[in-house]
Scaffold this active site. Structure first.
Site, mmCIF file in Angstrom:
data_model
loop_
_atom_site.group_PDB
_atom_site.id
_atom_site.type_symbol
_atom_site.label_atom_id
_atom_site.label_comp_id
_atom_site.label_asym_id
_atom_site.label_seq_id
_atom_site.Cartn_x
_atom_site.Cartn_y
_atom_site.Cartn_z
ATOM 1 N N TRP A 1 -29.111 41.651 -2.886
ATOM 2 C CA TRP A 1 -28.708 42.999 -2.816
ATOM 3 C C TRP A 1 -29.162 44.017 -3.978
ATOM 4 C CZ3 TRP A 1 -27.097 43.058 1.951
ATOM 5 C CH2 TRP A 1 -26.368 42.198 2.411
ATOM 6 N N ASP B 1 -23.225 48.174 -8.209
ATOM 7 C CA ASP B 1 -22.733 48.176 -6.906
ATOM 8 C C ASP B 1 -21.596 47.138 -6.851
ATOM 9 O OD1 ASP B 1 -22.473 47.303 -3.933
ATOM 10 O OD2 ASP B 1 -24.504 46.594 -3.841
ATOM 11 N N LYS C 1 -15.464 44.686 2.779
ATOM 12 C CA LYS C 1 -15.067 43.394 2.229
ATOM 13 C C LYS C 1 -13.588 43.274 2.010
ATOM 14 C CE LYS C 1 -19.107 41.595 2.164
ATOM 15 N NZ LYS C 1 -20.011 42.702 2.595
HETATM 16 C C1 LIG Z 1 -23.116 43.726 -2.748
HETATM 17 C C2 LIG Z 1 -23.534 44.314 -1.503
HETATM 18 N N1 LIG Z 1 -24.140 45.528 -1.525
HETATM 19 C C3 LIG Z 1 -24.399 46.138 -0.399
HETATM 20 C C4 LIG Z 1 -24.414 45.488 0.781
HETATM 21 C C5 LIG Z 1 -24.791 46.154 1.907
HETATM 22 O O1 LIG Z 1 -23.804 47.011 2.731
HETATM 23 P P1 LIG Z 1 -23.884 47.475 4.098
HETATM 24 O O2 LIG Z 1 -23.977 46.405 4.935
HETATM 25 O O3 LIG Z 1 -22.622 48.328 4.323
HETATM 26 O O4 LIG Z 1 -25.091 48.417 4.208
HETATM 27 C C6 LIG Z 1 -23.576 44.418 1.058
HETATM 28 C C7 LIG Z 1 -23.366 43.862 2.240
HETATM 29 O O5 LIG Z 1 -22.577 42.904 2.566
HETATM 30 C C8 LIG Z 1 -23.184 43.872 -0.212
HETATM 31 O O6 LIG Z 1 -22.350 42.628 -0.173
#
Ligand SMILES: Cc1ncc(COP(=O)(O)O)c(C=O)c1O
Length: 283
Positions: A26, A95, A119
């Site tokens: 990520w 994040d 989540k």
């Molecule tokens: C830590 C983290 N950041 C970003 C994301 C991406 O999120 P999205 O699928 O809503 O774009 C995730 C996805 O599971 C994640 O675990």
């Protein structure tokens, strides 16, 4: 979604260079997306060790003119999590998509926090953003409205039609969290759940091998391997037959992964731990 923030934080704040604590796919993606707007670099990284640990603060290399340092509090794929948060001299962005509201956090340590809620907090479609007023003053001028954090702040998050049902759901979950005793209680419950699985791994004489180093273990995602890929496939198939689903690891890492977010009960973790012990005995 959370992924949009990979781009948006750079659009708003990357002017000279952005520093990244690269602890998994990520933050890797965020760094790549933000590079559209300028120079990005790794302040620290565990990439060379398959993202199996959280870097120590004394290894950080911060370059001059760094606009912000960006981090991911919990790494779903590799099963690592920041146990404490770093103190840095530049704005700190985080994040928190995969552990938001799973534990108390000193919000003031950060200049910008965001979390896709899917989540622990509600259905996909909502991203919570917490941003310091002082930082909002530094939003890049001339951005399209929908890319600017200032637009959302100025319009109380109703610049465009909000996903009302999802937000309602987040509200219900927030009430549920309070009924559980709040974040301190949920943190204790999550720690207990994770301990059931990590104790099973640690007590297995090496049959189960945790991917994350002990000091970096995630309370949300427990990642582990079995002695061979064949045994892992058998483990996943037998687990699935017992309704222990979603145990296969992320395709980029392989192995196994138990995601045990707020909604997963202690009984479910106990059932998995019991199955792991049984499975090991049979081999
Ligand atoms: C830590 C983290 N950041 C970003 C994301 C991406 O999120 P999205 O699928 O809503 O774009 C995730 C996805 O599971 C994640 O675990």
């Amino acid at each position: 979604g959370g992924s949009m923030q990979f781009l948006m934080h750079g659009a708003n704040f990357l002017k000279h260079r952005g520093g990244y604590l690269n602890t998994g796919i990520w933050s890797d993606k965020a760094m790549k997306a933000a590079s559209y707007y300028g120079e990005v670099y790794e302040v620290a990284s565990s990439k060379a060790d398959h993202f199996s640990y959280i870097p120590k603060e004394d290894t950080f290399m911060v370059k001059p003119d760094t606009d912000y340092i960006y981090m991911t509090s919990n790494n779903t794929v590799h099963g690592t999590q920041w146990q404490t948060f770093p103190h840095v001299d530049v704005p700190l962005f985080c994040d928190m998509s995969s552990d938001f509201l799973s534990r108390p956090v000193a919000v003031t340590n950060f200049d910008f926090i965001y979390a896709g809620v899917q989540k622990n907090v509600g259905p996909a479609g909502v991203v919570v953003g917490i941003i310091k007023d002082s930082l909002l003053k530094h939003v890049r001028e001339g951005l399209p409205d929908m890319l600017s954090y200032r637009t959302f702040a100025d319009h109380d998050s109703t610049y465009n039609t909000p996903p009302v049902f999802c937000i309602y759901f987040v509200n219900r979950v927030a009430h549920w969290l309070e009924e559980q005793g709040g974040l301190t209680a949920i943190e204790a419950r999550n720690a207990k759940k994770a301990a059931l699985l990590y104790d099973c791994i640690d007590g297995s004489d090496g049959f189960y091998r945790g991917h994350a180093t002990k000091d970096s273990r995630s309370v949300m995602n427990v990642t582990f391997n079995l002695p061979t890929p064949e045994l892992e496939a058998k483990f996943v198939a037998e687990a699935t037959a017992r309704d222990l689903i979603g145990i296969k690891g992320h395709r980029s890492l392989g192995g196994c992964r138990a995601s045990i977010y707020n909604a997963v009960t202690e009984e479910a973790c106990q059932a998995l731990a019991d199955f792991m012990n049984e499975f090991k005995k049979k081999q």
